[in-house]
Design an enzyme around this catalytic site. Sequence first.
Site, PDB file in Angstrom:
ATOM      1  N   SER A  65       0.799  -1.241   0.000  1.00 59.53           N
ATOM      2  CA  SER A  65       0.000   0.000   0.000  1.00 59.53           C
ATOM      3  C   SER A  65       0.824   1.281   0.000  1.00 59.53           C
ATOM      4  O   SER A  65       0.269   2.357  -0.218  1.00 59.53           O
ATOM      5  CB  SER A  65      -0.961   0.009   1.182  1.00 59.53           C
ATOM      6  OG  SER A  65      -2.050  -0.811   0.886  1.00 59.53           O
ATOM      7  N   LYS A  68       0.375   3.139  -3.078  1.00 60.01           N
ATOM      8  CA  LYS A  68      -0.834   3.945  -3.297  1.00 60.01           C
ATOM      9  C   LYS A  68      -0.505   5.432  -3.360  1.00 60.01           C
ATOM     10  O   LYS A  68      -1.178   6.203  -4.043  1.00 60.01           O
ATOM     11  CB  LYS A  68      -1.868   3.685  -2.186  1.00 60.01           C
ATOM     12  CG  LYS A  68      -2.495   2.277  -2.251  1.00 60.01           C
ATOM     13  CD  LYS A  68      -3.409   2.030  -1.063  1.00 60.01           C
ATOM     14  CE  LYS A  68      -4.310   0.817  -1.215  1.00 60.01           C
ATOM     15  NZ  LYS A  68      -3.716  -0.473  -0.909  1.00 60.01           N
ATOM     16  N   TYR A 197      -3.276  -2.375 -10.478  1.00 59.72           N
ATOM     17  CA  TYR A 197      -3.160  -2.184  -9.019  1.00 59.72           C
ATOM     18  C   TYR A 197      -2.279  -3.276  -8.401  1.00 59.72           C
ATOM     19  O   TYR A 197      -1.394  -2.988  -7.585  1.00 59.72           O
ATOM     20  CB  TYR A 197      -4.564  -2.168  -8.399  1.00 59.72           C
ATOM     21  CG  TYR A 197      -4.564  -2.311  -6.895  1.00 59.72           C
ATOM     22  CD1 TYR A 197      -4.273  -1.241  -6.072  1.00 59.72           C
ATOM     23  CD2 TYR A 197      -4.845  -3.552  -6.307  1.00 59.72           C
ATOM     24  CE1 TYR A 197      -4.260  -1.383  -4.690  1.00 59.72           C
ATOM     25  CE2 TYR A 197      -4.846  -3.697  -4.923  1.00 59.72           C
ATOM     26  CZ  TYR A 197      -4.548  -2.618  -4.117  1.00 59.72           C
ATOM     27  OH  TYR A 197      -4.524  -2.771  -2.756  1.00 59.72           O
ATOM     28  N   TYR A 249      -4.669   3.621   7.607  1.00 58.58           N
ATOM     29  CA  TYR A 249      -6.033   3.065   7.617  1.00 58.58           C
ATOM     30  C   TYR A 249      -6.761   3.407   8.918  1.00 58.58           C
ATOM     31  O   TYR A 249      -6.725   4.547   9.365  1.00 58.58           O
ATOM     32  CB  TYR A 249      -6.033   1.542   7.384  1.00 58.58           C
ATOM     33  CG  TYR A 249      -4.966   1.072   6.467  1.00 58.58           C
ATOM     34  CD1 TYR A 249      -5.025   1.398   5.110  1.00 58.58           C
ATOM     35  CD2 TYR A 249      -3.890   0.341   6.910  1.00 58.58           C
ATOM     36  CE1 TYR A 249      -4.033   0.992   4.242  1.00 58.58           C
ATOM     37  CE2 TYR A 249      -2.897  -0.074   6.045  1.00 58.58           C
ATOM     38  CZ  TYR A 249      -2.970   0.254   4.723  1.00 58.58           C
ATOM     39  OH  TYR A 249      -1.992  -0.133   3.878  1.00 58.58           O
ATOM     40  N   VAL A 267       1.255  -3.867   3.636  1.00 54.69           N
ATOM     41  CA  VAL A 267       1.263  -5.179   4.292  1.00 54.69           C
ATOM     42  C   VAL A 267       2.510  -6.007   3.974  1.00 54.69           C
ATOM     43  O   VAL A 267       2.694  -7.084   4.531  1.00 54.69           O
ATOM     44  CB  VAL A 267      -0.013  -6.014   3.989  1.00 54.69           C
ATOM     45  CG1 VAL A 267      -1.240  -5.412   4.635  1.00 54.69           C
ATOM     46  CG2 VAL A 267      -0.203  -6.238   2.502  1.00 54.69           C
TER      47      VAL A 267
HETATM   48  N1  GLN Z   1      -1.964  -5.459  -2.179  1.00 49.41           N
HETATM   49  C1  GLN Z   1      -2.554  -5.380  -0.889  1.00 49.41           C
HETATM   50  C2  GLN Z   1      -4.048  -5.651  -0.982  1.00 49.41           C
HETATM   51  O1  GLN Z   1      -4.598  -5.360  -1.993  1.00 49.41           O
HETATM   52  C3  GLN Z   1      -2.275  -4.025  -0.319  1.00 49.41           C
HETATM   53  C4  GLN Z   1      -2.870  -3.816   1.045  1.00 49.41           C
HETATM   54  C5  GLN Z   1      -1.970  -3.130   2.026  1.00 49.41           C
HETATM   55  O2  GLN Z   1      -0.764  -3.010   1.870  1.00 49.41           O
HETATM   56  N2  GLN Z   1      -2.558  -2.700   3.112  1.00 49.41           N
HETATM   57  O3  GLN Z   1      -4.673  -6.145  -0.119  1.00 49.41           O
END
Ligand code: GLN
Length: 325
Positions: A65, A68, A197, A249, A267
């Site tokens: 993430s 992002k 993505y 988050y 993650v």
């Molecule tokens: N690629 C992970 C997902 O889509 C990214 C989520 C994350 O890093 N929080 O769940």
Amino acid sequence: MVQRALENCFEEARLSLDGGTGGKVATYIPELAKGNPRHLGACIMTADGGRFTAGDWRQVFTMQSISKTITLILALRLAGEDAVFSRIGVEPTGDAFNSIVRLETKTHFPLNPMINAGAIAAAGLCIEYARVPWCAESAHADFLDLARVLCGNEGIGMDERVYLSEKSAGMRNRSMAYMMQGEGVIKCDAEVAVDLYFKMCSTLASAGDLAHYALVLALNGRCPATGVSLADDRALRIVKTLMVTCGMYDGSGEFAIKAGIPGKSGVGGGIIACAENNLGIATFGPALNPKGNSTGGLVIIERLSQSLGLHMFGGNVFYKRKAHT
Ligand code: GLN
């Protein structure tokens, strides 16, 4: 002084991992389950050219993430602010990063670009407004170029195995993409948007690379070495604002109180954070808390913010009180 502070915070994080409060590696993406929960690394880069390191700071891992933020910078560059924020909101959700529920109950557009739904919509915009319109390959090439520039590493690429693993396990993300295509938030094919993505999330970087990126964020786009502008000043200020409100988050409020600087987790175990015009920090520790944030990384950044006085409102009063209970 910075190196000593880093070593102290690092030691504290190491002890907390050893003490059994270490959390767990992500398993819902099968390749990530192979991560080593004992890995721990950190890198700080300062505006005056300093670099301070600890532990596994050279170890590469997938951004997840953290990507992002780069996706948003690219979407703002390609599609412009009006187009981006007509399809994606800027409000925190209080829900998990992969929650689908608000797409049905609140509005049909994702609430912010730092959660999965918002980043999938941003990937869709990168495709729609790609330099070769509707070409996902063009958008991905521009994403990788931007990631290389921001991280100061020409060698940045994708982890093919993690990408394929995400692709095979990403039914929830796929569901959100289809819902958003149905509502006109994503105008390209949902499958193509979610595929881009997955590729973005599978971008490999080390804490060293990401500390460079975090410093570029701190400097509002200026290259720390040359002073040349690497990214749009306003776009980066928007990204940092959203990092403060949504970057961790449903743990964003607590992080804002304890660390008080923009942060973004993934993650894969990474966290980036930056102190305005001052320094960039990146940590790596794949053991995650239940909200999907690196436990070791959180300890390092929160303690560093306290010892280096980085909190945007100063003081860290609440944090200190909590530490004594
Ligand atoms: N690629 C992970 C997902 O889509 C990214 C989520 C994350 O890093 N929080 O769940």
